[in-house]
Design an enzyme around this catalytic site. Structure first.
Site, PDB file in Angstrom:
ATOM      1  CG  ASP A  48      24.746  42.642  32.718  1.00  0.00           C
ATOM      2  OD1 ASP A  48      24.644  41.443  33.035  1.00  0.00           O
ATOM      3  OD2 ASP A  48      23.929  43.232  31.981  1.00  0.00           O
ATOM      4  CG  ASP A  76      28.354  45.485  23.925  1.00  0.00           C
ATOM      5  OD1 ASP A  76      28.685  44.324  23.616  1.00  0.00           O
ATOM      6  OD2 ASP A  76      27.625  46.188  23.211  1.00  0.00           O
ATOM      7  CB  VAL A  77      31.679  40.762  25.457  1.00  0.00           C
ATOM      8  CG1 VAL A  77      31.598  40.579  26.963  1.00  0.00           C
ATOM      9  CG2 VAL A  77      30.496  40.105  24.754  1.00  0.00           C
ATOM     10  CG  ASN A 103      27.158  34.028  32.017  1.00  0.00           C
ATOM     11  OD1 ASN A 103      26.793  32.860  31.875  1.00  0.00           O
ATOM     12  ND2 ASN A 103      26.292  35.018  32.219  1.00  0.00           N
ATOM     13  CE1 TYR A 169      23.480  30.745  22.963  1.00  0.00           C
ATOM     14  CE2 TYR A 169      22.838  28.434  22.998  1.00  0.00           C
ATOM     15  CZ  TYR A 169      23.273  29.563  23.658  1.00  0.00           C
ATOM     16  OH  TYR A 169      23.501  29.529  25.008  1.00  0.00           O
ATOM     17  CE  LYS A 173      26.615  29.753  24.449  1.00  0.00           C
ATOM     18  NZ  LYS A 173      27.326  30.522  25.497  1.00  0.00           N
ATOM     19  CB  ALA A 202      20.405  26.782  33.693  1.00  0.00           C
TER      20      ALA A 202
END
Length: 261
Positions: A48, A76-77, A103, A169, A173, A202
């Site tokens: 995370d 941090d991706v 995720n 976004y 995706k 969600a």
């Protein structure tokens, strides 16, 4: 409006496996996935970008499921070094990497005519390129290890659907879905499966903070059950894709949605 169903208990579906989950601290889909994986018998390494929240999550989960089953590293991706360090931790602690759940993602709302290059790039860099970075690193390790593996990417129904203010976004995706398909074809030859989930809505506290009540009410009204999904309901589908019941599935994106047709 339908109430959420009872929480589903674990059935040891991932017993003995080592999993890495990104953006895994807190109350969202990542945090729910970590809990479900632990309940299913997996050993989990959390990544995370929020170091404080990560430390709190690791400590709480280790107290509940055992320190030998839970570890974490800041990740941090957008940083290749941190991605490698996260996967290195999993292999160092448990000798293998069986499952990766990507995720990590970043959203935001901006009309296309007002969207800046920086807003566009920031969402794409985290949500799409970050996923690519993690998939690449995991596939290299899984190929070298020779025992197969599973990757599950978190996409979104916005990869298919249109919503004002979400061009960056949605594009990211949709890219995750395409990445999933292409990676799956390449990974099949060494026994690795790559799939994705595409949640519609969600609800968790972080989403409520960054979304207006009016928009949440509008999106909820579109769902056939008249409610948002619980994060653990999405995590259940991730468990399915990570486990043996989905052994013939690869390159697929599974919609986790009750939206009206």
């Amino acid at each position: 409006m339908h109430s959420p169903p009872p929480y589903v208990p674990g059935h040891r579906l991932l017993a003995g496996r080592t999993a890495v989950v990104t953006a895994a601290a807190g109350t969202g889909i990542g945090g729910a996935t970590v809990r479900r994986f632990l309940e299913e018998g997996a050993r989990v390494v959390l990544g995370d970008a929020h170091a404080g929240r990560l430390a709190e999550s690791v400590a709480a989960l280790a107290g509940e499921f055992g320190e030998e089953n839970v570890a974490g590293a800041p990740c941090d991706v957008t940083d290749e070094t941190q991605v490698r360090a996260l996967l290195d931790l999993a292999e160092a602690r448990h000798g293998r990497l069986d499952v990766l759940v990507n995720n990590a993602g970043l959203g935001g709302t901006a009309r296309l005519t007002e969207m800046t290059d920086e807003q566009w790039s920031r969402v794409l860099e985290t949500t799409l390129t970050g996923t690519f970075r993690c998939v690449r690193a995991a596939l290299r390790r899984m190929r070298a290890a020779g025992h197969g593996g599973v990757i599950v990417n978190n996409a979104s129904v916005l990869g298919w659907r249109a919503q004002a203010g979400q061009a960056h976004y949605a594009a990211a995706k949709a890219g995750v879905m395409a990445l999933t398909r292409c990676a799956a074809v390449e990974a099949a030859e060494y026994g690795v499966r790559v799939n994705a989930v595409a949640p519609s809505l969600a609800l968790h506290p972080h989403l409520a903070k960054v979304t207006t009540p009016e928009l949440l009410a509008e999106l909820t009204a579109r769902e056939a059950f008249g409610r948002a999904a619980e994060p653990w309901e999405v995590a259940n589908v991730i468990v399915f894709l990570a486990g043996d019941y989905s052994s013939y599935m690869t390159g697929e994106t599974v919609s986790v949605s009750s939206r009206r047709a």
